[in-house]
Scaffold this motif. Structure first.
Motif, PDB file in Angstrom:
ATOM      1  N   UNK A  48       0.810  -1.212   0.000  1.00 53.03           N
ATOM      2  CA  UNK A  48       0.000   0.000   0.000  1.00 53.03           C
ATOM      3  C   UNK A  48       0.844   1.261   0.000  1.00 53.03           C
ATOM      4  N   UNK A  49       1.993   1.200   0.671  1.00 54.38           N
ATOM      5  CA  UNK A  49       2.881   2.351   0.735  1.00 54.38           C
ATOM      6  C   UNK A  49       3.808   2.432  -0.469  1.00 54.38           C
ATOM      7  N   UNK A  50       3.862   1.363  -1.250  1.00 55.36           N
ATOM      8  CA  UNK A  50       4.745   1.341  -2.417  1.00 55.36           C
ATOM      9  C   UNK A  50       6.211   1.206  -2.038  1.00 55.36           C
ATOM     10  N   UNK A  51       6.496   0.601  -0.889  1.00 52.21           N
ATOM     11  CA  UNK A  51       7.863   0.456  -0.378  1.00 52.21           C
ATOM     12  C   UNK A  51       8.490  -0.833  -0.919  1.00 52.21           C
ATOM     13  N   UNK A  52       9.143  -0.725  -2.085  1.00 49.19           N
ATOM     14  CA  UNK A  52       9.706  -1.902  -2.752  1.00 49.19           C
ATOM     15  C   UNK A  52      10.767  -2.616  -1.921  1.00 49.19           C
ATOM     16  N   UNK A  53      11.607  -1.859  -1.234  1.00 49.30           N
ATOM     17  CA  UNK A  53      12.667  -2.463  -0.430  1.00 49.30           C
ATOM     18  C   UNK A  53      12.056  -3.292   0.700  1.00 49.30           C
ATOM     19  N   UNK A  54      11.074  -2.733   1.384  1.00 51.32           N
ATOM     20  CA  UNK A  54      10.429  -3.452   2.484  1.00 51.32           C
ATOM     21  C   UNK A  54       9.672  -4.677   1.964  1.00 51.32           C
ATOM     22  N   UNK A  55       9.020  -4.548   0.823  1.00 51.26           N
ATOM     23  CA  UNK A  55       8.319  -5.691   0.227  1.00 51.26           C
ATOM     24  C   UNK A  55       9.305  -6.819  -0.028  1.00 51.26           C
TER      25      UNK A  55
END
Length: 97
Positions: A48-55
């Protein structure tokens, strides 16, 4: 009808964790552990946040504990979140007064 008479292979680590063995926690509704549920919710928030690194980080950990039930749970949560987001952003929605 055939029956197996040989030794039975041990279940994979993820299946053992889901079954509630030590270190895995008890499986809840839907057959997924609380740890898997927490990871899935974190993945949904990161998407939802668009945080690719965290994904990427969360998915790497998810693959260590995921089994089929966990994958289905992740897919369902992502689909539900995406559907809610699309409905909230719909240009055809009548604004509340």
């Amino acid at each position: 009808m055939s029956t197996q008479s040989g030794p039975v292979a041990a279940p994979p680590r993820a299946a053992a964790a889901r079954a509630g063995t030590p270190g895995g926690g008890a499986a809840g509704a839907g057959g997924v552990t609380p740890a898997v549920r927490e990871t899935v919710e974190a993945i949904v928030r990161a998407v939802g946040a668009g945080d690719d690194v965290m994904i990427d980080r969360l998915l790497a950990g998810f693959t260590e504990v995921a089994d089929y039930a966990a994958l289905v749970h992740l897919r369902t949560r992502l689909h539900t979140a995406l559907r809610a987001t699309r409905q909230a952003m719909s240009p055809y929605r009548i604004p509340a007064l």
